[in-house]
Motif scaffolding. Structure first.
Motif, PDB file in Angstrom:
ATOM      1  N   GLY A 180       0.780  -1.301  -0.125  1.00 51.31           N
ATOM      2  CA  GLY A 180       0.238   0.095  -0.196  1.00 51.31           C
ATOM      3  C   GLY A 180       0.699   1.332   0.215  1.00 51.31           C
ATOM      4  N   ALA A 181       0.076   2.438   0.485  1.00 49.25           N
ATOM      5  CA  ALA A 181       1.056   3.842   0.103  1.00 49.25           C
ATOM      6  C   ALA A 181       1.861   3.582   1.294  1.00 49.25           C
ATOM      7  CB  ALA A 181      -0.423   4.343   0.263  1.00 49.25           C
ATOM      8  N   ARG A 182       3.260   4.243   1.387  1.00 48.89           N
ATOM      9  CA  ARG A 182       4.007   3.741   2.184  1.00 48.89           C
ATOM     10  C   ARG A 182       5.302   4.984   2.128  1.00 48.89           C
ATOM     11  NH1 ARG A 182       7.335  -1.288   3.472  1.00 48.89           N
ATOM     12  NH2 ARG A 182       8.722   0.497   4.760  1.00 48.89           N
ATOM     13  N   LYS A 183       5.613   5.268   2.281  1.00 50.49           N
ATOM     14  CA  LYS A 183       6.449   6.866   2.368  1.00 50.49           C
ATOM     15  C   LYS A 183       8.167   6.697   2.781  1.00 50.49           C
ATOM     16  CE  LYS A 183       5.608  10.407   5.457  1.00 50.49           C
ATOM     17  NZ  LYS A 183       5.598  11.479   6.426  1.00 50.49           N
ATOM     18  N   TYR A 184       9.361   6.743   1.435  1.00 54.03           N
ATOM     19  CA  TYR A 184       9.995   6.981   1.504  1.00 54.03           C
ATOM     20  C   TYR A 184      11.362   8.011   1.094  1.00 54.03           C
ATOM     21  CZ  TYR A 184       8.818   2.521   0.604  1.00 54.03           C
ATOM     22  OH  TYR A 184       7.681   0.924   0.076  1.00 54.03           O
ATOM     23  N   TRP A 185      12.372   8.279   1.168  1.00 48.75           N
ATOM     24  CA  TRP A 185      12.788   9.070   1.581  1.00 48.75           C
ATOM     25  C   TRP A 185      13.623   8.997  -0.049  1.00 48.75           C
ATOM     26  CZ3 TRP A 185      14.388  13.216   3.739  1.00 48.75           C
ATOM     27  CH2 TRP A 185      15.740  13.789   3.377  1.00 48.75           C
ATOM     28  N   PHE A 186      13.262  10.339  -0.690  1.00 41.89           N
ATOM     29  CA  PHE A 186      13.999  10.505  -2.049  1.00 41.89           C
ATOM     30  C   PHE A 186      14.591  10.477  -2.962  1.00 41.89           C
ATOM     31  CE2 PHE A 186       9.875   8.876  -3.077  1.00 41.89           C
ATOM     32  CZ  PHE A 186       9.829   8.180  -4.212  1.00 41.89           C
ATOM     33  N   ILE A 187      15.686  11.027  -3.362  1.00 40.08           N
ATOM     34  CA  ILE A 187      17.394  11.691  -4.416  1.00 40.08           C
ATOM     35  C   ILE A 187      17.378  11.511  -5.284  1.00 40.08           C
ATOM     36  CG2 ILE A 187      19.584  11.556  -4.109  1.00 40.08           C
ATOM     37  CD1 ILE A 187      19.482  10.129  -1.799  1.00 40.08           C
ATOM     38  N   ASP A 230      16.032   7.658   5.859  1.00 39.03           N
ATOM     39  CA  ASP A 230      17.089   8.501   4.915  1.00 39.03           C
ATOM     40  C   ASP A 230      18.481   8.712   5.767  1.00 39.03           C
ATOM     41  OD1 ASP A 230      17.344   8.786   7.539  1.00 39.03           O
ATOM     42  OD2 ASP A 230      16.515  11.117   8.293  1.00 39.03           O
ATOM     43  N   GLU A 231      18.479   7.626   6.091  1.00 38.86           N
ATOM     44  CA  GLU A 231      20.366   7.226   6.354  1.00 38.86           C
ATOM     45  C   GLU A 231      20.644   6.463   4.846  1.00 38.86           C
ATOM     46  OE1 GLU A 231      20.251   4.167   9.486  1.00 38.86           O
ATOM     47  OE2 GLU A 231      19.665   5.340  10.999  1.00 38.86           O
ATOM     48  N   GLU A 232      20.030   6.269   3.820  1.00 37.31           N
ATOM     49  CA  GLU A 232      20.276   6.123   2.592  1.00 37.31           C
ATOM     50  C   GLU A 232      20.945   5.227   2.225  1.00 37.31           C
ATOM     51  OE1 GLU A 232      22.351   9.730   0.827  1.00 37.31           O
ATOM     52  OE2 GLU A 232      20.598  10.812   1.263  1.00 37.31           O
ATOM     53  N   LYS A 233      20.465   4.032   3.274  1.00 37.78           N
ATOM     54  CA  LYS A 233      21.482   2.249   2.918  1.00 37.78           C
ATOM     55  C   LYS A 233      20.936   1.752   2.319  1.00 37.78           C
ATOM     56  CE  LYS A 233      23.486   3.464   7.600  1.00 37.78           C
ATOM     57  NZ  LYS A 233      24.366   2.512   8.809  1.00 37.78           N
ATOM     58  N   GLU A 234      19.183   1.800   2.244  1.00 37.15           N
ATOM     59  CA  GLU A 234      18.702   0.106   1.803  1.00 37.15           C
ATOM     60  C   GLU A 234      18.485   1.253   0.727  1.00 37.15           C
ATOM     61  OE1 GLU A 234      15.138  -2.715   2.547  1.00 37.15           O
ATOM     62  OE2 GLU A 234      16.184  -1.427   3.879  1.00 37.15           O
ATOM     63  N   LYS A 235      18.852   0.870  -0.346  1.00 37.61           N
ATOM     64  CA  LYS A 235      18.002   1.789  -1.810  1.00 37.61           C
ATOM     65  C   LYS A 235      16.885   0.522  -2.448  1.00 37.61           C
ATOM     66  CE  LYS A 235      20.148   3.301  -4.833  1.00 37.61           C
ATOM     67  NZ  LYS A 235      21.272   3.691  -6.170  1.00 37.61           N
ATOM     68  N   LYS A 236      15.443   0.754  -2.215  1.00 38.48           N
ATOM     69  CA  LYS A 236      14.377   0.527  -2.926  1.00 38.48           C
ATOM     70  C   LYS A 236      14.173   0.299  -4.125  1.00 38.48           C
ATOM     71  CE  LYS A 236      13.061  -0.734   1.008  1.00 38.48           C
ATOM     72  NZ  LYS A 236      12.319  -2.057   0.727  1.00 38.48           N
TER      73      LYS A 236
END
Length: 825
Positions: free
Chosen positions: A545-552, A564-570
């Motif tokens: 479902g709808a989820r929040k992610y850290w975008f670059i 936001d630790e930018e370790k696990e890229k989706k």
């Protein structure tokens, strides 16, 4: 008459109440008082009338006292009464006082036997009273009668609690001698709020009505059912005496004879009766006032300090003085100019930490909104190539051109320049609207003078509109200047030769991609344009479902990570052929959403990716960042002849000419965009913002004077007049109250508090609310369990038995939550 030094403290309370009463409810402080609590027909009214020596309280069957009566007794040479709601009127006829109490009660509560917490303030001056302040409260009842509401018991208990729960209130618990003292509602309520018995004084009435052969000696000697402050017995007039108009003085003499002649009470006659009760109450109340006086003074001083500055300003303001009106007008105009400039320049006294306002919003228009509007013009690559194609072919006509026509370049550039008019005019409108919003934010402080506020708003708004019109003319002239001459000799213009050499940008991207595949990242790929949280809203339930992610967002791709630790890229989404579009807000949702898409599935089997931003500002910023990265919004260009997407270039020479013209146009328009983005904020700042600031600070006052209605402009609003009068009245009352305290010496003696006693025999009164009925009205209050009626006549040993049977810890709080009370001690 007790300690004279302590008696002098009591008038202080009465003078303070008089001073504070003139300031209204906003100054209602919890002054030291004595609250008279008891059941119906317990003799409360008779005790009060004995203090005064006159009949002045309403009498009758059922509930007569339905509003609190704050009774101030003051020693004076003459005898009369005064009501706070009838200022200046003296009542010398005590029957008229009785009728006024009944009329004032009816005015608030009506005739349905209801109650009201709004007090009646009565001052009795007489040479026959001691200086006391008492509060007569409605009698405690359990079963509603007639038109009384079903929750009458709870209403009365709440009202009583509002008075007796205050730490600076002495409780006078009145109980008839011919009832079971162990079940006294007055003592139970007192135990709820005063478990140690430090503020409770027991009063036993109707001693002359006890059964023959019984007496209350053990109770009055405080041996059976003891209280810390003990009991005082009184004998009031009977109903027959009241109807027969028996003189109160004669009744007091009869009371004295009763105690002196009764075999069970004659040894303690000196500590019984109404006169001794008066002296005891006076001493206890005086002790309490003396203890609370320092904190009370501090409380008044803090309120006075908070009003000093405003009161001084109001004192100096004379509504009818022309010189004062002129000075106030000048001050308000200067304050408006200062506030407006502070909001624009960002140096305000208070900083808004929730929303952008004033100059910050204009800065955002300068550097975010306007550049975004400009980029939208140049974002449609297909349409631009189509226009160049048609321009070249139309210039050549039936002939086949061997050279790239410069007329095509000039025609496309002029068309692009003409397209700048709309975003530039919109830019001026946005700044103008923000200036008006800033003006409204400033002139709200002029609400005390409605006419001045109205005229100021009209004059400044007119000035903003005039400067807006001048600014638009100047902006259009700037664009016309650019249209007048196409400067192909500009030092930053690439020229035809360079345009032909750099005609294939796609090859460069391919080359950069190949370099990345061999482990070498192109320099532009390393540039991070934006980071932030976004929510992917169109993922199915099977995928979480709808989820929040850290975008670059970088120059080549859009990646998102788990956090936001930018370790696990989706996932990493390339920007090639990527476009975005707005997602319209629905009736059920007002979220700020935009969608990413391309010619194929953009993410796995999804044709588009819908991303939710936290606010409209974040949405605009992400759009501007996408445009910066080369991701443009969706546009469908279809002309009237059905010419949609550009035709396939079957002529290689024409294709090269289109690419050359495109490079030339891009180079020249980048110069134009850079120039416009630099000149537009400067133009608006000079012609609009600075001009409006100069008008408010220099010309506004002169134009207000030019209206010829300077006096009418400074007419106060009704609300401001009331507020000013309230502040001045409150300030004067507080100063008077502090002056009263300052003149009085507090170097007096204090009577010691009696030692604690075992009062566990009193069962606390904490009735449980019944369940609500279907119509939402509470049912009848439950009655309190009773002990055997002969308990009051048992020996001292029966006290221990009662204590064992009903031993329970008193509750720490009353039945309901009570209003906040100042900690005055």
């Amino acid at each position: 008459m007790g300690n004279r030094g302590m008696e002098d403290l009591i008038p202080l309370v009465n003078r303070l109440q008089h001073a504070l009463g003139s300031a209204g409810q906003s100054c209602s402080l919890h002054l030291p008082q004595i609250a008279v609590v008891g059941g119906q027909s317990a003799g409360k009214s008779s005790v009060l009338e004995n203090f005064v020596g006159r009949d002045f309280l309403p009498r009758g069957s059922g509930m007569v006292t339905r509003r609190p009566l704050i009774l101030q007794l003051l020693t004076a040479d003459t005898e009369h009464g005064e009501f706070l709601h009838c200022k200046g009127k003296k009542f010398t006829d005590f029957e008229e006082i009785c009728r006024e109490i009944e009329a004032e009660t009816q005015r608030i509560t009506g005739s349905n036997k209801g109650i009201s917490p709004v007090p009646i303030n009565l001052r009795i001056y007489s040479p026959n009273v001691l200086n006391l302040t008492l509060v007569d409260l409605p009698g405690i009842t359990k079963v509603p009668v007639g038109d009384q509401p079903a929750d009458i018991e709870y209403q009365i208990r709440d009202m009583i609690m509002q008075y007796i729960c205050k730490d600076n209130c002495l409780i006078l618990a009145v109980t008839p001698a011919n009832t079971d003292l162990a079940n006294s509602d007055a003592l139970k309520l007192a135990k709820d709020v005063d478990p140690q018995g430090q503020r409770t004084i027991g009063v036993i009435t109707k001693l002359d009505l006890m059964d023959k052969g019984t007496d209350a000696r053990n109770i009055l000697e405080n041996r059976l059912l003891p209280l810390r402050r003990g009991y005082i017995g009184v004998v009031n007039r009977s109903q027959k005496d009241v109807v027969g108009k028996k003189d109160i003085k004669a009744a007091l003499l009869a009371e004295k004879d009763f105690f002196l002649s009764h075999p069970s009470y004659k040894h303690m006659a000196e500590s019984m009766g109404t006169p001794y009760l008066q002296k005891t109450l006076n001493q206890q109340l005086t002790n309490h006032i003396r203890e609370s006086l320092p904190a009370f003074r501090s409380h008044l001083q803090s309120q006075l300090l908070s009003l000093n500055k405003e009161a001084e300003e109001f004192k100096q303001f004379s509504p009818d003085d022309p010189a004062r009106r002129t000075k106030t007008l000048l001050q308000l105009a200067q304050r408006l100019a200062g506030d407006f400039e502070k909001l624009i320049e960002g140096s305000g006294d208070t900083v808004d930490t929730v929303n952008l306002s004033g100059g910050a919003k204009i800065n955002r228009i300068f550097h975010v909104r306007f550049p975004y509007e400009l980029v939208q013009i140049e974002s449609d690559e297909k349409k631009l190539r189509q226009e160049i194609n048609y321009a070249i072919r139309n210039i050549h006509g039936v002939r086949t051109g061997l050279f790239t026509p410069d007329m095509a370049f000039e025609a496309i550039v002029k068309k692009q320049l003409s397209c700048l008019k709309r975003p530039c005019i919109k830019f001026v409108d946005m700044v103008s609207q923000e200036l008006i919003s800033t003006l409204y934010q400033c002139i709200n402080k002029l609400s005390s003078f409605p006419k001045l506020q109205e005229e100021t708003e009209r004059l400044v708004t007119t000035e903003i509109r005039e400067q807006e019109s001048k600014c638009k003319e100047q902006v259009l002239m700037l664009i016309e200047i650019q249209l007048a001459y196409i400067n192909t000799k500009h030092e930053d213009f690439i020229g035809f030769t360079t345009a032909q050499q750099t005609s294939n940008q796609a090859n460069k991207k391919t080359h950069a991609g190949m370099a990345a595949n061999h482990g070498v990242a192109a320099p532009s790929r390393l540039i991070v344009i934006r980071k932030g949280w976004l929510t992917i809203s169109n993922l199915g339930i099977m995928r979480g479902g709808a989820r929040k992610y850290w975008f670059i967002l970088s120059a080549e791709s859009l990646s998102w990570f788990r956090d936001d630790e930018e370790k696990e890229k989706k996932y990493m989404l390339p920007l090639d052929n990527l476009r975005f579009r707005d997602v319209e807000k629905t009736f059920m949702s007002s979220k700020c959403v935009f969608a990413l898409f391309n010619t194929e599935n953009v993410y796995k089997d999804y044709k588009s990716l819908e991303l939710v931003c936290g606010s409209q500002e974040a949405l605009d910023s992400w759009k501007a960042s996408l445009l910066q990265a080369g991701v443009y919004p969706e546009k469908v260009a279809v002309d009237e002849q059905g010419n949609g997407a550009p035709e396939n270039f079957i002529d290689p020479q024409l294709e090269r000419q289109v690419e050359t013209i495109r490079n030339l146009v891009e180079s020249y328009m980048s110069i134009i965009y850079k120039t416009i983005k630099d000149l537009m904020p400067k133009t608006i700042m000079h012609l609009m913002i600075n001009s409006v600031k100069e008008f408010i600070s220099s010309e506004l006052l002169a134009q207000l004077y030019a209206l010829g209605e300077c006096s009418a402009l400074m007419d106060e609003s009704t609300e401001q007049q009331k507020y000013r009068e309230e502040v001045l009245r409150k300030h004067a009352a507080l100063k008077e109250a502090l002056a009263v305290i300052g003149k009085f010496s507090t170097s007096t003696c204090t009577t010691p508090l009696p030692p604690p006693v075992d009062s566990s025999w009193i069962r606390p009164s904490s009735p449980t609310l019944p369940k609500k009925t279907s119509v939402g009205v509470r049912g009848h209050a439950p009655s309190v369990p009773r002990v055997p009626s002969n308990a009051s006549s048992k020996s001292t040993g029966s006290l221990q038995q009662i204590a064992r049977q009903h031993h329970r810890a008193p509750p720490s709080v009353p039945r309901r939550h009570l209003p906040a009370i100042p900690n005055v001690k």
